[in-house]
Design an enzyme around this catalytic site. Structure first.
Site, short mmCIF file in Angstrom:
data_model
loop_
_atom_site.label_atom_id
_atom_site.label_comp_id
_atom_site.label_asym_id
_atom_site.label_seq_id
_atom_site.Cartn_x
_atom_site.Cartn_y
_atom_site.Cartn_z
N CYS A 119 26.14 3.59 26.00
CA CYS A 119 27.38 3.21 25.33
C CYS A 119 28.39 4.49 26.08
O CYS A 119 27.77 5.30 26.65
CB CYS A 119 27.45 3.26 23.70
SG CYS A 119 27.24 5.03 23.25
N GLU B 62 20.38 8.49 23.66
CA GLU B 62 20.47 9.64 24.69
C GLU B 62 20.87 10.85 24.04
O GLU B 62 20.50 12.10 24.89
CB GLU B 62 21.36 8.72 25.77
CG GLU B 62 21.02 7.83 26.28
CD GLU B 62 21.41 6.41 25.65
OE1 GLU B 62 21.33 5.37 26.32
OE2 GLU B 62 21.67 6.37 24.50
N HIS C 185 22.55 8.74 18.96
CA HIS C 185 22.18 7.85 19.76
C HIS C 185 21.06 8.37 20.51
O HIS C 185 20.81 9.42 20.35
CB HIS C 185 23.22 7.14 20.69
CG HIS C 185 24.44 6.44 19.98
ND1 HIS C 185 25.09 5.52 20.52
CD2 HIS C 185 24.65 6.26 18.93
CE1 HIS C 185 25.83 5.17 19.89
NE2 HIS C 185 25.73 5.31 18.63
N SER D 63 21.14 0.11 28.15
CA SER D 63 22.43 0.64 28.82
C SER D 63 23.25 1.39 27.87
O SER D 63 23.71 1.00 26.80
CB SER D 63 23.11 -0.68 29.34
OG SER D 63 24.10 -0.17 30.15
N CYS E 25 27.19 8.09 25.07
CA CYS E 25 26.16 8.52 25.97
C CYS E 25 26.23 8.84 27.10
O CYS E 25 26.07 9.90 27.74
CB CYS E 25 24.89 7.54 25.60
SG CYS E 25 24.56 7.57 23.93
#
Length: 149
Positions: free
Chosen positions: A81, A54, A52, A79, A84
């Site tokens: 998950c 991040e 992902h 935002s 992350c």
């Protein structure tokens, strides 16, 4: 470095990922006023289950002492998950700046409950990018967040 400059690096990473046919989530990690790393969602490009935005950004930062993460801010276009957020909590990153949370929100309360400062920019450009992309790619988006069509 101010939030808008650091966030611009995350948004650029998201746009780069989208141009590659990937999911437009980008991140940047800032330490002591300097960008240490950027990253983007690489699930499509690398056929990965965990890259992902991040997590890819933190991976790109390489091995760092805990003290580096303890004085950092991670910027992300969407935002985080729970995966992350777990990475953010594991490395004790004290501040998260989010481009927008209209299209997805899962972990902000979790992060706050662990003392993480969460800032939502509510960025109009990011919202428009996600709305357009999600409308065109609903199956890919559902796969990214672990949902079925």
């Amino acid at each position: 470095m101010d939030d808008s400059t650091a966030y611009a690096a995350a948004l650029k990473s998201a746009l780069d990922g989208m141009a590659e046919g990937g999911i437009p989530i980008g991140a940047s990690l800032v330490v002591d006023g300097k960008i240490l790393a950027t990253g983007r969602n690489q699930r499509v490009q690398q056929s990965s289950a965990i890259h992902h935005g991040e997590t890819n950004c933190i991976e790109n930062a390489g091995r760092q002492p805990a003290s580096v993460y303890a004085r950092s801010t991670i910027y992300t276009t969407l935002s985080p998950c729970f995966m992350c957020a777990g990475t953010i909590l594991l490395y004790k990153i004290p501040r998260v700046v989010i481009g927008e949370n209209t299209h997805f929100q899962a972990s902000e309360d979790l992060l706050r409950s662990h003392g993480v400062e969460v800032v939502v920019l509510d960025d109009a450009e990011t919202k428009a990018m996600f709305e357009t992309w999600m409308d065109a790619n609903p199956s890919l988006w559902n796969e990214d967040i672990g949902e079925e069509d």
